[in-house]
Design an enzyme around this catalytic site. Structure first.
Site, PDB file in Angstrom:
ATOM      1  N   LYS A  83      34.417  49.524  54.094  1.00 56.44           N
ATOM      2  CA  LYS A  83      33.215  48.908  53.528  1.00 56.44           C
ATOM      3  C   LYS A  83      32.199  48.675  54.651  1.00 56.44           C
ATOM      4  O   LYS A  83      32.517  48.051  55.668  1.00 56.44           O
ATOM      5  CB  LYS A  83      33.626  47.585  52.881  1.00 56.44           C
ATOM      6  CG  LYS A  83      32.782  47.166  51.716  1.00 56.44           C
ATOM      7  CD  LYS A  83      33.444  45.987  51.014  1.00 56.44           C
ATOM      8  CE  LYS A  83      32.566  45.429  49.950  1.00 56.44           C
ATOM      9  NZ  LYS A  83      33.092  44.159  49.431  1.00 56.44           N
TER      10      LYS A  83
HETATM   11  C1  E4P Z   1      31.576  43.078  46.551  1.00 55.92           C
HETATM   12  O1  E4P Z   1      32.285  43.942  46.987  1.00 55.92           O
HETATM   13  C2  E4P Z   1      31.528  41.688  47.046  1.00 55.92           C
HETATM   14  O2  E4P Z   1      32.784  41.379  47.601  1.00 55.92           O
HETATM   15  C3  E4P Z   1      31.289  40.672  45.980  1.00 55.92           C
HETATM   16  O3  E4P Z   1      31.201  41.240  44.698  1.00 55.92           O
HETATM   17  C4  E4P Z   1      30.228  39.673  46.312  1.00 55.92           C
HETATM   18  O4  E4P Z   1      30.128  38.774  45.249  1.00 55.92           O
HETATM   19  P1  E4P Z   1      29.446  37.331  45.394  1.00 55.92           P
HETATM   20  O5  E4P Z   1      27.982  37.504  45.303  1.00 55.92           O
HETATM   21  O6  E4P Z   1      29.987  36.571  44.215  1.00 55.92           O
HETATM   22  O7  E4P Z   1      29.905  36.770  46.702  1.00 55.92           O
END
Ligand code: E4P
Length: 214
Positions: A83
């Site tokens: 990522k």
């Molecule tokens: C995506 O891969 C992120 O880990 C996640 O969806 C972020 O979500 P949040 O805005 O609830 O922290």
């Protein structure tokens, strides 16, 4: 549409996995922190537990550092997806990793043109954050059909992975927009299955069944 769970909590992953409809896992540094466990230990455990892709995020902000981290993360399991943040250095790293055949998930995407850049860099997944756009008064879900259309217009194979999901309506809208994946927090996973009329109907069926003669 594939269902990923957005967590680094092993108990949550196990419970979602037991439903038989879990396709993968996404994590981020904040979710790892929330787990309260050492990164390497928890990341390896997740990779062993789940057959599908597990997104593990780099924390370096320059391309060479990201590539170094990616090489380390890739050792945690065959299912690791690297990522990378949607910044210029992240795009460079994405391109390089794609050329090496490594799967990537470009994260922190907030606009369709950012998604276009990630696809051009060869990302395996793009993660548009719908909930965080909602949080600042924009309709986050609006960008999902736009990204879908751009990718379909040019035949990009990058999968649209809807992230920052806050409620079941986000999941519904993601599916209607033709997203490839939704990554869903455990709390929303549980909400998806429940309907008060299902519970009420089942209670009535069980009550009536007791009065049926064998
Ligand atoms: C995506 O891969 C992120 O880990 C996640 O969806 C972020 O979500 P949040 O805005 O609830 O922290």
């Amino acid at each position: 549409m594939k269902f990923f769970i957005d967590t680094a909590d092993i108990a949550e992953i196990k419970e979602a996995h037991a439903l038989g409809i879990l396709d993968g896992v996404t994590t981020n540094p904040s979710l790892i922190k929330k787990s309260g466990r050492p990164f390497k230990e928890v990341a390896k455990e997740i990779c062993d537990l789940v057959d599908g892709p597990v997104s593990l995020e780099v924390t370096d902000i320059d391309c060479e550092g990201m590539l170094k981290e990616a090489a380390e993360l890739a050792q945690y399991g065959d299912n690791v997806v690297i990522k990378l943040p949607l910044i210029p250095e992240g795009l460079k790293a994405c391109k390089r990793l794609t050329e090496q055949g490594v799967k990537t998930n470009v994260t922190l995407c907030f606009s369709p043109v950012q998604a276009l850049l990630a696809a051009k860099a060869g990302a395996s997944y793009i993660s548009p954050f719908v909930g965080r756009l909602d949080d600042i008064g924009q309709n986050g879900m609006e960008i999902i059909p736009q990204i879908r259309q751009i990718y379909d217009n040019y035949g990009f194979e990058t999968e649209v992975l809807v992230a920052s999901i806050r409620n079941p309506i986000h999941v519904l809208d993601a599916a209607l927009a033709g997203a490839d994946v939704s990554t869903i927090p455990f709390s929303v996973f549980k909400q998806l299955v429940h309907h008060p009329l299902t519970d009420k109907g089942l209670a009535q069926f069980l009550k009536d069944w007791k009065e049926v003669k064998a």
